[in-house]
Design an enzyme around this catalytic site. Sequence first.
Site, PDB file in Angstrom:
ATOM      1  N   ALA A 107       0.873  -1.354   0.045  1.00  0.00           N
ATOM      2  CA  ALA A 107      -0.114  -0.088  -0.129  1.00  0.00           C
ATOM      3  C   ALA A 107       0.754   1.405  -0.175  1.00  0.00           C
ATOM      4  O   ALA A 107       2.217   1.354   0.185  1.00  0.00           O
ATOM      5  CB  ALA A 107      -0.854  -0.159   1.109  1.00  0.00           C
ATOM      6  N   GLY A 115      -0.848  -5.175   1.066  1.00  0.00           N
ATOM      7  CA  GLY A 115      -2.070  -4.898   0.242  1.00  0.00           C
ATOM      8  C   GLY A 115      -1.622  -5.549  -1.235  1.00  0.00           C
ATOM      9  O   GLY A 115      -2.773  -6.212  -1.698  1.00  0.00           O
ATOM     10  N   GLU A 120      -2.797  -9.273  -0.490  1.00  0.00           N
ATOM     11  CA  GLU A 120      -4.038  -9.177  -0.034  1.00  0.00           C
ATOM     12  C   GLU A 120      -5.100  -9.082  -1.399  1.00  0.00           C
ATOM     13  O   GLU A 120      -5.955  -9.755  -1.307  1.00  0.00           O
ATOM     14  CB  GLU A 120      -4.313  -7.995   0.722  1.00  0.00           C
ATOM     15  CG  GLU A 120      -3.771  -8.363   2.146  1.00  0.00           C
ATOM     16  CD  GLU A 120      -4.084  -7.361   3.148  1.00  0.00           C
ATOM     17  OE1 GLU A 120      -4.523  -7.330   4.115  1.00  0.00           O
ATOM     18  OE2 GLU A 120      -3.556  -5.963   2.881  1.00  0.00           O
TER      19      GLU A 120
END
Length: 260
Positions: free
Chosen positions: A66, A112, A115
Site C-alpha cells: 500500500a 496490500g 491481499e
Amino acid sequence: MNFENILSQTNNGLTTITINRPTKLNALNKATISELHDALEAADYDKNVKAIIITGSGEKAFVAGADISEFAHFDVNNGQKLAALGQELLFNFIENLSTPVIAAVNGFALGGGLELAMACHFRIASDNAKMGLPEVSLGVIPGYGGTQRLPQLVGKGRAMELIMTAGMIDANTALNYGLVNHVTTQEELLPLAESIANKIMRNSSVAIKAAIKAINANYEEGVNGYNVEVEQFGKCFGTDDFKEGTSAFLEKRKANFPGE
C-alpha cells in the site's frame, strides 16, 4: 473508460487489468483502488467478458504494498474507515465477483499486494515472485483481509508465522503452501494465465457464477455452504446454459453456451 493508474484491455472475452505505477512498484493508493473497482465492475457488467486477469506492469512487482504515505498520519477512526472501505470497494468485491478473476503475480506481492492477489479466485506466479505480509514491521496488521484469507489458503500455523515474522516467501514456497496454483517464467506468466482463462471461458458462465457463490459460502460466518450449494445447483436447472450443456453432451457435440 480512462484511467491514470491502471490499464484495462479486453480481447475475445478476456479482460486484462494491469496496475501501472512502475515508479511506485505498483503500490496501491486510494485512486488505484477506486480505478480497479471501476474496471472490474465494468468487466463484470460486460456480458461478453468471461474471465479477468490482474497483473502488474514491469518485471519487478505485482503490487509492492500500500502507499504508506497516504495513511501514516491516520488516527484509530481513520484507520478503521480505511480498512472497511478498501475491503468493501475492492477486496471483498473481487472475491464475490461473478466473473472469474486470476491474479498473475509477476514480482513482489507484499502487504496490500498479496491481499489483492488472495482476493482473486486463484493465483499463478512468475518464478521471481516474492510474497509476504510485512505490516507488523510498521506497527500495524494486514487490513485488507490478509489475516482472514491467508489462513484459509495456507493454514493457521503458516499464516501466523508469515504475519508475525513479516517475512517473505518465494514463488516455489508459495506453490508448496498452496498459495499459488502454478509457477512459471516471467515470459510465460501471461500466456499461462490466458491459457487457463480460455479453458474457463469454454464453460458455462452461469454455472461458474453459481460455483463461485457456493464455494465462497463455506467461508462466510453463519452460512451453511452445503445449503447454498443445493440452492445454486437447483437454480442451474432453470438456465439456458443447462439446457445447452446437457443437449450438447447427449448429442455428442461441443456446447455453445448462451450465458443465460
